[in-house]
Write an enzyme that holds these catalytic residues in place. Structure first.
Site, PDB file in Angstrom:
ATOM      1  N   CYS A  54       0.849  -1.184   0.000  1.00 57.67           N
ATOM      2  CA  CYS A  54       0.000   0.000   0.000  1.00 57.67           C
ATOM      3  C   CYS A  54       0.890   1.241   0.000  1.00 57.67           C
ATOM      4  O   CYS A  54       1.923   1.278   0.665  1.00 57.67           O
ATOM      5  CB  CYS A  54      -0.902  -0.011   1.238  1.00 57.67           C
ATOM      6  SG  CYS A  54      -2.085   1.354   1.265  1.00 57.67           S
TER       7      CYS A  54
ATOM      8  N   GLY B  51      -1.990   9.804  10.656  1.00 59.61           N
ATOM      9  CA  GLY B  51      -2.204   8.804  11.696  1.00 59.61           C
ATOM     10  C   GLY B  51      -3.518   9.017  12.424  1.00 59.61           C
ATOM     11  O   GLY B  51      -3.858  10.142  12.810  1.00 59.61           O
TER      12      GLY B  51
ATOM     13  N   LYS C 256     -13.229   8.902  -2.707  1.00 61.28           N
ATOM     14  CA  LYS C 256     -12.941   7.971  -1.625  1.00 61.28           C
ATOM     15  C   LYS C 256     -13.377   6.558  -1.993  1.00 61.28           C
ATOM     16  O   LYS C 256     -14.437   6.345  -2.577  1.00 61.28           O
ATOM     17  CB  LYS C 256     -13.689   8.381  -0.358  1.00 61.28           C
ATOM     18  CG  LYS C 256     -12.905   9.302   0.555  1.00 61.28           C
ATOM     19  CD  LYS C 256     -11.797   8.553   1.260  1.00 61.28           C
ATOM     20  CE  LYS C 256     -11.027   9.504   2.182  1.00 61.28           C
ATOM     21  NZ  LYS C 256      -9.853   8.841   2.757  1.00 61.28           N
TER      22      LYS C 256
ATOM     23  N   HIS D 173       3.925   8.055   7.185  1.00 55.96           N
ATOM     24  CA  HIS D 173       3.180   7.790   5.951  1.00 55.96           C
ATOM     25  C   HIS D 173       1.911   8.616   5.877  1.00 55.96           C
ATOM     26  O   HIS D 173       1.150   8.506   4.918  1.00 55.96           O
ATOM     27  CB  HIS D 173       2.855   6.306   5.819  1.00 55.96           C
ATOM     28  CG  HIS D 173       1.634   5.839   6.560  1.00 55.96           C
ATOM     29  ND1 HIS D 173       1.406   6.110   7.884  1.00 55.96           N
ATOM     30  CD2 HIS D 173       0.570   5.099   6.139  1.00 55.96           C
ATOM     31  CE1 HIS D 173       0.261   5.557   8.252  1.00 55.96           C
ATOM     32  NE2 HIS D 173      -0.275   4.941   7.214  1.00 55.96           N
TER      33      HIS D 173
ATOM     34  N   PRO E  73       0.488  12.167   3.038  1.00 54.97           N
ATOM     35  CA  PRO E  73      -0.851  12.752   2.888  1.00 54.97           C
ATOM     36  C   PRO E  73      -1.463  13.117   4.233  1.00 54.97           C
ATOM     37  O   PRO E  73      -1.246  12.436   5.240  1.00 54.97           O
ATOM     38  CB  PRO E  73      -1.643  11.621   2.220  1.00 54.97           C
ATOM     39  CG  PRO E  73      -0.987  10.374   2.740  1.00 54.97           C
ATOM     40  CD  PRO E  73       0.471  10.706   2.887  1.00 54.97           C
ATOM     41  N   GLY E  74      -2.227  14.182   4.250  1.00 58.57           N
ATOM     42  CA  GLY E  74      -3.038  14.508   5.408  1.00 58.57           C
ATOM     43  C   GLY E  74      -4.373  13.798   5.302  1.00 58.57           C
ATOM     44  O   GLY E  74      -4.585  12.965   4.417  1.00 58.57           O
ATOM     45  N   SER E  75      -5.274  14.104   6.178  1.00 55.69           N
ATOM     46  CA  SER E  75      -6.589  13.473   6.151  1.00 55.69           C
ATOM     47  C   SER E  75      -7.464  14.117   5.079  1.00 55.69           C
ATOM     48  O   SER E  75      -7.096  15.119   4.464  1.00 55.69           O
ATOM     49  CB  SER E  75      -7.264  13.623   7.512  1.00 55.69           C
ATOM     50  OG  SER E  75      -7.427  15.003   7.814  1.00 55.69           O
TER      51      SER E  75
ATOM     52  N   PHE F 167      -7.836   6.546  -1.734  1.00 57.83           N
ATOM     53  CA  PHE F 167      -8.454   7.715  -2.356  1.00 57.83           C
ATOM     54  C   PHE F 167      -7.730   8.112  -3.634  1.00 57.83           C
ATOM     55  O   PHE F 167      -6.588   7.714  -3.874  1.00 57.83           O
ATOM     56  CB  PHE F 167      -8.475   8.902  -1.391  1.00 57.83           C
ATOM     57  CG  PHE F 167      -7.104   9.404  -0.982  1.00 57.83           C
ATOM     58  CD1 PHE F 167      -6.353  10.224  -1.808  1.00 57.83           C
ATOM     59  CD2 PHE F 167      -6.568   9.073   0.256  1.00 57.83           C
ATOM     60  CE1 PHE F 167      -5.103  10.697  -1.431  1.00 57.83           C
ATOM     61  CE2 PHE F 167      -5.322   9.525   0.653  1.00 57.83           C
ATOM     62  CZ  PHE F 167      -4.588  10.341  -0.194  1.00 57.83           C
TER      63      PHE F 167
ATOM     64  N   HIS G 298       4.209   2.362   1.561  1.00 55.23           N
ATOM     65  CA  HIS G 298       4.354   2.629   2.995  1.00 55.23           C
ATOM     66  C   HIS G 298       3.917   1.449   3.861  1.00 55.23           C
ATOM     67  O   HIS G 298       3.860   1.560   5.085  1.00 55.23           O
ATOM     68  CB  HIS G 298       3.648   3.930   3.416  1.00 55.23           C
ATOM     69  CG  HIS G 298       2.201   4.047   3.058  1.00 55.23           C
ATOM     70  ND1 HIS G 298       1.671   5.196   2.496  1.00 55.23           N
ATOM     71  CD2 HIS G 298       1.163   3.191   3.180  1.00 55.23           C
ATOM     72  CE1 HIS G 298       0.370   5.022   2.307  1.00 55.23           C
ATOM     73  NE2 HIS G 298       0.047   3.820   2.725  1.00 55.23           N
TER      74      HIS G 298
END
Length: 411
Positions: free
Chosen positions: A82, A343, A410, A340, A316-318, A176, A284
């Site tokens: 992934c 979190g 998503k 990665h 990446p952020g959320s 995503f 990651h």
């Protein structure tokens, strides 16, 4: 014990743990998992912990586990390979259509996503319902097929997994596809996915084999998901071969999706544009042989990205937050690694319990994306503060670009 930029957790009966988590909360259950992993007899030097660390299966997500003479399949996990892919384009913000919904719809048609049978690709490619153009898939599978056939001769039950049919598909959960703008207004394409059904099958199969080996040899573990395969054994060699192939599959899966994403955007934006001016494709969740502190070791990055000196990566952020293209500093103590992502701070169940659809709509304001109850578990507030995460790893990476999504598809 403290270093200028990381903390050290000393583990009685095990190796120590170096944690780049200053200013970022870490759950007690995650610390327990780290302690358990550090007590395994084959850990090399120390475990490196990234600021996005949180509870995982067996080992924490957001950790780097170097080993000598053994590998822990559950530490690699079932979403083998992934990772992320990003490509910069020559398009600017002003080139995007006024209505981004048309752009999102085109991407959703081009890249099967989610968990329904149709979008997971369970139907044959000769059937008209398949959205992904076959040429990129066929070309990628041609590079994977022979090695996969050889693996299936040793492990026949893997043959009927969703392998070829899942190439070019996104999957579900936190996977995503995004269209983003960087700090000066250039358009980027970014996506997150892995080895899909075949990687899950490989991971699940060898995790169970490792547990069987532990029972057979009466090996007691602090957590059964730390079951390992010892070097030199048949299962170890077979796992290393299969997991290496799954990582190739994951990389090619992202490349196929990126090809189809670019083609989909061209159907909406007629202005000619180039891509891959800068492109990154990084795992990651993976394991590979590397050289650290004078020895060749296996390095498992469970929710961590390689960050060798000068190497580009993606953090990446959320959903609704910014993301980062970074350049590694080659920090030896981190085994040349960085986080990665942001979190999670809570489980998906807890996020759905705590937040409402109105919260989700507000948190994703300005982003063309799904705004329904089924994506509340991906709400930005379920994740750590990405700025705090980036500050905690300032001696691991330099920021090259800051990306803000304007379209998000998503899984």
């Amino acid at each position: 014990m403290k270093n200028e930029n990381y903390d050290v957790m000393n583990i009685e009966g095990g190796t120590h743990v170096k944690m780049w988590t200053q200013g970022v909360p870490v759950e007690d259950v995650a610390k327990t998992q780290l302690s358990n992993t550090a007590k395994m007899p084959f850990i090399y030097k120390h475990i490196a912990v990234m600021p996005d660390v949180h509870l995982g299966k067996g080992s924490t997500i957001g950790s780097v586990v170097p080993t000598l003479g053994a590998v822990i399949p559950a530490a690699v996990g079932v979403d083998i390979g992934c990772g992320m892919m990003a490509a910069k384009t020559t398009l600017c913000a002003s080139d995007l259509p006024d209505s981004l919904s048309k752009l999102r719809s085109a991407i959703e048609r081009a890249i099967p996503h989610g968990m329904s049978p149709k979008t997971r690709g369970f139907r044959g490619r000769d059937e008209g319902s398949w959205n992904t153009p076959p040429a990129p898939v066929d070309a990628a599978w041609a590079l994977l097929k022979d090695e996969f056939d050889a693996i299936c001769l040793k492990t026949p039950k893997l043959k009927n997994t969703n392998n070829y049919r899942h190439l070019g598909t996104l999957g579900g959960g936190n996977h995503f596809v995004e269209v983003c703008l960087d700090e000066v207004g250039f358009v980027w394409f970014m996506l997150h996915s892995g080895s899909r059904g075949v990687g899950n099958a490989i991971g699940t199969y060898f995790i169970e084999l490792a547990k069987q080996d532990m029972r057979r040899h009466f090996i007691n573990l602090p957590d059964q998901d730390l079951a390992y395969l010892a070097a030199g054994t048949e299962h170890y060699n077979d796992y290393v071969e299969a997991v290496s192939w799954a990582q190739k599959f994951a990389r090619m899966n992202r490349e196929v999706m990126m090809t189809n994403l670019i083609a989909a955007v061209r159907t909406v934006i007629t202005k000619p544009f180039d891509t891959h001016v800068e492109a990154v494709n990084c795992h990651h969740n993976y394991v590979q042989k590397e050289h650290h502190f004078g020895k060749d070791v296996l390095v498992t990055r469970k929710g961590a990205v390689s960050a060798r000196a000068g190497e580009l990566g993606i953090i990446p952020g959320s959903m609704g937050a910014k993301s980062f293209i970074v350049r590694g500093k080659g920090n030896a103590d981190s085994f040349h690694s960085c986080s990665h992502g942001a979190g999670r701070t809570m489980s998906r169940t807890e996020a759905k319990r705590r937040f409402t659809l109105a919260d989700q709509i507000k948190a994703t304001e300005g982003v063309e994306c799904r705004k329904d109850a089924n994506v509340i578990d991906e709400i930005p507030m379920a994740y750590k503060d990405i700025d705090a995460v980036m500050h905690a790893q300032r001696d691991l990476v330099d920021v090259v670009h800051i990306l803000k999504q304007v379209v998000c598809v998503k899984g």
